[in-house]
Design an enzyme around this catalytic site. Structure first.
Site, PDB file in Angstrom:
ATOM      1  N   HIS A   1     -50.909 -24.102  11.930  1.00 58.92           N
ATOM      2  CA  HIS A   1     -51.208 -23.793  10.405  1.00 58.92           C
ATOM      3  C   HIS A   1     -50.520 -23.743   8.859  1.00 58.92           C
ATOM      4  CE1 HIS A   1     -56.250 -24.679  11.287  1.00 58.92           C
ATOM      5  NE2 HIS A   1     -55.198 -24.440  12.799  1.00 58.92           N
ATOM      6  N   LYS A  45     -61.628 -19.239  -2.299  1.00 58.74           N
ATOM      7  CA  LYS A  45     -60.828 -19.694  -1.577  1.00 58.74           C
ATOM      8  C   LYS A  45     -59.760 -17.522  -1.295  1.00 58.74           C
ATOM      9  CE  LYS A  45     -58.784 -22.716  -2.732  1.00 58.74           C
ATOM     10  NZ  LYS A  45     -58.420 -23.642  -1.991  1.00 58.74           N
ATOM     11  N   ARG A  46     -59.357 -17.599  -0.562  1.00 60.47           N
ATOM     12  CA  ARG A  46     -58.540 -16.225  -0.690  1.00 60.47           C
ATOM     13  C   ARG A  46     -58.044 -16.450  -1.642  1.00 60.47           C
ATOM     14  NH1 ARG A  46     -59.098 -13.345   4.911  1.00 60.47           N
ATOM     15  NH2 ARG A  46     -57.579 -12.200   3.402  1.00 60.47           N
ATOM     16  N   LYS A  97     -51.937 -20.060  -3.724  1.00 55.35           N
ATOM     17  CA  LYS A  97     -53.153 -20.761  -3.784  1.00 55.35           C
ATOM     18  C   LYS A  97     -53.486 -20.849  -5.429  1.00 55.35           C
ATOM     19  CE  LYS A  97     -55.753 -19.156   0.502  1.00 55.35           C
ATOM     20  NZ  LYS A  97     -56.473 -21.253   0.696  1.00 55.35           N
ATOM     21  N   THR A 121     -59.864 -27.173   3.260  1.00 54.26           N
ATOM     22  CA  THR A 121     -61.311 -28.324   3.734  1.00 54.26           C
ATOM     23  C   THR A 121     -62.296 -27.041   2.849  1.00 54.26           C
ATOM     24  OG1 THR A 121     -61.307 -25.876   4.879  1.00 54.26           O
ATOM     25  CG2 THR A 121     -60.814 -27.929   6.048  1.00 54.26           C
ATOM     26  N   LYS A 171     -65.225 -30.055   1.215  1.00 51.13           N
ATOM     27  CA  LYS A 171     -66.768 -29.712   0.498  1.00 51.13           C
ATOM     28  C   LYS A 171     -67.308 -29.636  -0.584  1.00 51.13           C
ATOM     29  CE  LYS A 171     -65.720 -25.721   3.516  1.00 51.13           C
ATOM     30  NZ  LYS A 171     -64.905 -24.191   4.397  1.00 51.13           N
TER      31      LYS A 171
END
Ligand code: PLP
Length: 833
Positions: free
Chosen positions: A376, A568-569, A574, A676, A680
């Site tokens: 991952h 998101k986290r 990110k 992911t 969505k």
């Protein structure tokens, strides 16, 4: 109180009629809920709280799953069908009531049944605790996969830990994240069945004895010094159309001997309790780490605890039906969700060699044929390793087995002519360095599995080129790609009924069974009538989200503004800070030229930071500081609003995603394995602004270049920058806009109460911009202005939005599971209807 106890505690005489257990008419459902309210919850209508009604409803729904559950179990057993065991330290399942109602087709009937009792189903929906037994994408993937395996009638067990405390509840106080315990089980869990009779002893510590045998190698026996009991709790997972039901089996830790009575009777109450506390700590908390290893002994205990319990469980199931474990790979496929359960490879070897006295080579073949491993992350700081001394102390026999697996593996390579010391070192399970030996769990999982997969095309390529380069050269057929997916039942049908209704109307109900039919929407993407409907549905969803925003933050937002979403986290890779810097640049531009026709925007952030991740917590504070400053500035006049919504979880995601216009997927290229959230949001008609990272690359290929905003360095260019140095001074000097933004943040424009708050943070960006925020800034700003331009062209915008929904059917987790079933597990899937 467990559900069983609650059932038993009811009056018990007037058991409900059988039709109340299984019937599905409105009257049946109403009768069933009332029976549960009376006999299971112990309340009458006038005294029932919303939570009582939720429990009664959930228990009535659960009854309707049980028959299918038993049928599925019996069919699998009778047919000797191969089972999949999905092992994951995380299952981010969220609420379950609408999953069950949707997949059983009972949502409307239940709504009507309850409304006749003066109860509102949507209010009950909010009462259910959100089961957050995971941190983020990895755990949510496991939950989507469970639902898709049930939908495709793949007989499967999910194995994990029943954490008493899920991921912490995030409270934002004065702009700072605070963590509070999330005791999701405190009022009972109506979905689970306690199975006290399914319990296994799990050993830790102790020593290994060598027992000579008449002929051949000696046998080894492990004598643990400590034993903890793993007790099963089962949650049924019902698939779409209710045809097949699988089991999520979560293990809870219990002290072997509930209280050491001898100690207790001798008056050492505290000592007796201490052992119990130590044992039960294993299932007390989820480690709130994301993309960083939690290097704590308790974490390794958790990993072995659930791996060993799950293996004992599946081996017992196998041996009940077959005389030996020789045919295990024909009857069981075990998937390791990341390296957290990788110790299972060693545990299976121990079971086969030590307990079943199987020759080593045969045991190894069986083990490899049974396991598959999903990687991952490639972030070096996230690759899991354990110190050898810790492993040796906690799992002495396993450490012996690891050494032997490694020696045989390296012997084989040397025998095949491999003599390059660098290569041998890189493919060894044991790493030297850091002043101590460590076990590389990724290498162990790779060597112990017949298939290793990445989670997007780009990530799989990078796996081949980086972490597993040498292993891939040795075993070129093992690495394969399985691009992630999401379950459309939760993320479309349940989360966005308004859009779903339009899709069914335009494409027919078969679109609910076959997401490739979404393609049919593309032909109507330019149709003004369809655009108007889609737009009206989105506006309603935005109004609903606006009410949540107002209630939780006090900020009023305009449903006609562009809703720009990054959820998101919180993590530097990110790059929420890239988004915040762009927000500040836009703020500056609006103030400088207030007369211009600025496209109104609401920037919405949500996400949790790992409790020990200081920079991520500072980014949350920056989001809140920027939000306060901008929202309070009268010059901006509502053209820009910034919102940080606290406590991001699955349930909040279900409310935000249907209201999104723009999806922020702006990670440093090469660092997001798949994502992911991107899927969505695109499915729900949001346009993506993103880098060529993870599954964004494949989303772009599917929706087309005209329907997505791509910017920034490629993974290759990022790698090149990392080789040549990361000073950002020249980049900043070349961009007056960026320089101005950084100066404002650094000097305290957004933190007048503490003007030095962001000084070091900005300094670090200039000195060593590892995540290349500054390098991508100008391209990102330019891409955002293209977003503004498209937003002003309404027909063009809604055409793009429709094209996104039309072309992302491929990202259904049913497709992903179909590929795992075919290429890794070798099990059949049910044909789509
Ligand atoms: C989907 C999801 C994630 C993963 O989001 P990414 O944007 O892919 O990181 C994390 N948390 C929750 C609650 C989710 O639903």
């Amino acid at each position: 109180m467990t559900t069983e106890q609650r059932d038993a505690a009811g009056p018990g005489t007037a058991l409900p009629e059988d039709h109340l257990r299984s019937g599905s008419s409105v009257d049946d459902l109403r009768g069933a809920v009332l029976a549960k309210l009376a006999y299971a919850v112990g309340k009458t209508q006038p005294d029932a709280s919303q939570r009582d009604w939720f429990l009664a409803t959930a228990l009535a729904v659960r009854d309707r799953i049980v028959q299918g559950w038993q049928n599925s179990y019996r069919a699998t057993n009778a047919g000797g069908t191969k089972r999949v065991y999905y092992m994951s330290l995380e299952f981010l399942i969220g609420r379950l009531m609408f999953d069950a109602l949707t997949n059983l087709g009972l949502t409307d009937a239940m709504r009507e049944a309850l409304s006749g009792l003066g109860v509102d189903l949507d209010t009950l929906r909010e009462v259910e605790p959100d089961a957050a037994l995971g941190n983020g994408g990895l755990g949510r993937l496991a939950a989507c996969f469970m639902e898709s395996m049930a939908t495709l009638a793949v007989p499967a067990y999910g194995y994990g830990i029943r954490y008493e405390n899920g991921l912490f509840r995030q409270v934002v106080k004065d702009g700072w994240q605070q963590e509070y315990p999330e005791n999701w089980l405190s009022f009972g869990n109506p979905w689970e069945f306690a199975r006290p009779e399914i319990a296994y002893d799990i050993g830790f510590g102790g020593h290994v004895e060598t027992l000579p045998t008449e002929a051949g190698p000696p046998r080894y026996e492990w004598f643990p010094s400590e034993t903890v009991e793993a007790v099963a709790y089962d949650t049924p997972v019902v698939g779409w159309r209710g045809q097949h039901v699988n089991t999520l089996r979560l293990w809870s830790a219990r002290a072997g001997d509930p209280l050491r009575l001898d100690a207790f009777n001798q008056g050492d109450h505290v000592g007796a309790m201490a052992d119990r506390v130590r044992a039960e700590a294993i299932s007390k908390v989820l480690y709130p780490s994301d993309a960083t290893p939690a290097g704590q002994e308790l974490r390794l205990r958790q990993e072995y605890f659930f791996a060993a319990a799950s293996l004992q469980d599946l081996v017992r199931r196998h041996l009940k039906k077959y005389p030996t474990l020789h045919n295990l790979p024909d009857k069981a496929a075990i998937q390791l969700n990341d390296t957290h359960p990788a110790i299972a490879v060693v545990e299976l070897m121990r079971i086969l060699v030590d307990l079943q006295t199987m020759p080593w080579a045969e045991a190894w073949e069986i083990t490899q044929a049974t396991f598959g491993y999903t990687n991952h992350t490639l972030l070096p700081e996230a690759l899991e390793t354990w110190p050898v001394p810790l492993m040796e102390r906690l799992l002495p026999r396993h450490m012996q087995i690891i050494y032997l697996v490694n020696a045989l593996h390296l012997d084989k390579l040397r025998a095949a002519g491999q003599s390059d010391v660098e290569v041998l070192r890189s493919v060894s399970i044991i790493a030297e360095g850091w002043g101590q030996q460590r076990v590389k769990m990724g290498t162990l999982a790779f060597i112990g599995s017949h298939r290793i997969n990445g989670v997007s095309a780009l990530h799989t390529d990078l796996m081949r080129q980086t972490v597993f380069r040498d292993l891939n050269a040795l075993y070129p057929d093992r690495i394969n790609n399985k691009t992630n997916g999401i379950t459309f039942r939760r993320w479309l049908i349940e989360a966005n009924p308004a859009l779903t209704a339009i899709l069914v109307d335009v494409l027919g109900p078969a679109v609910l069974d076959d997401p490739s039919r979404l393609e049919g929407l593309a032909a109507h993407a330019g149709d003004p009538a369809l655009q108007a409907r889609i737009r009206a549905a989105k506006r309603d969803n935005k109004l609903a989200l606006g009410r949540i925003i107002a209630a939780r933050t006090g900020v009023q937002v305009d449903p006609d503004a562009l809703f720009d979403i990054q959820i998101k986290r919180i993590h530097e890779y990110k790059r929420q800070h890239l988004n915040l810097l762009e927000t500040v640049a836009l703020y500056n531009a609006i103030r400088a030229e207030p007369w211009r026709d600025w496209a109104p925007r609401v920037k919405i952030f949500a996400g949790k930071a790992a409790a020990s991740y200081h920079t991520a917590k500072l980014i949350i504070k920056l989001a809140n500081d920027v939000a306060r400053t901008i929202n309070d500035d009268p010059t901006v006049r509502g053209r820009l609003k910034v919102v940080f919504l606290p406590n991001y979880n699955v349930s909040l995601a279900e409310r935000i995603i249907p209201a999104a216009d723009l999806s922020e997927q702006i990670s440093t290229a090469g660092m997001e394995a798949s994502g992911t959230g991107n899927m969505k949001l695109a499915l729900n008609g949001a346009l993506t602004i993103g880098t060529l990272d993870g599954a964004n690359v494949e989303i772009k290929e599917r929706v087309g270049d005209d329907n997505i905003f791509i910017f920034g360095l490629t993974a290759e260019q990022v790698a090149e920058r990392h080789r040549t140095g990361l000073s950002a001074r020249d980049t900043i000097a070349a961009s007056p806009r960026l320089a101005e933004v950084l100066e404002a943040v650094s000097s305290g424009v957004f933190s007048p109460d503490d003007t030095g708050r962001y000084k070091d943070f900005v300094q670090a960006l200039s000195d060593n911009d590892h995540f290349l925020v500054t390098a991508d800034f100008d391209a990102y700003y330019a891409a955002q202005r293209q977003v503004d331009a498209l937003w002003r062209d309404e027909a063009a915008w809604w055409r793009c939005s429709i094209m996104n929904t039309a072309r992302v059917g491929w990202f259904s987790s049913d497709r992903t599971i179909g590929e795992y079933a075919r290429d890794i597990w070798n099990v059949p899937v049910a044909a789509a209807e």
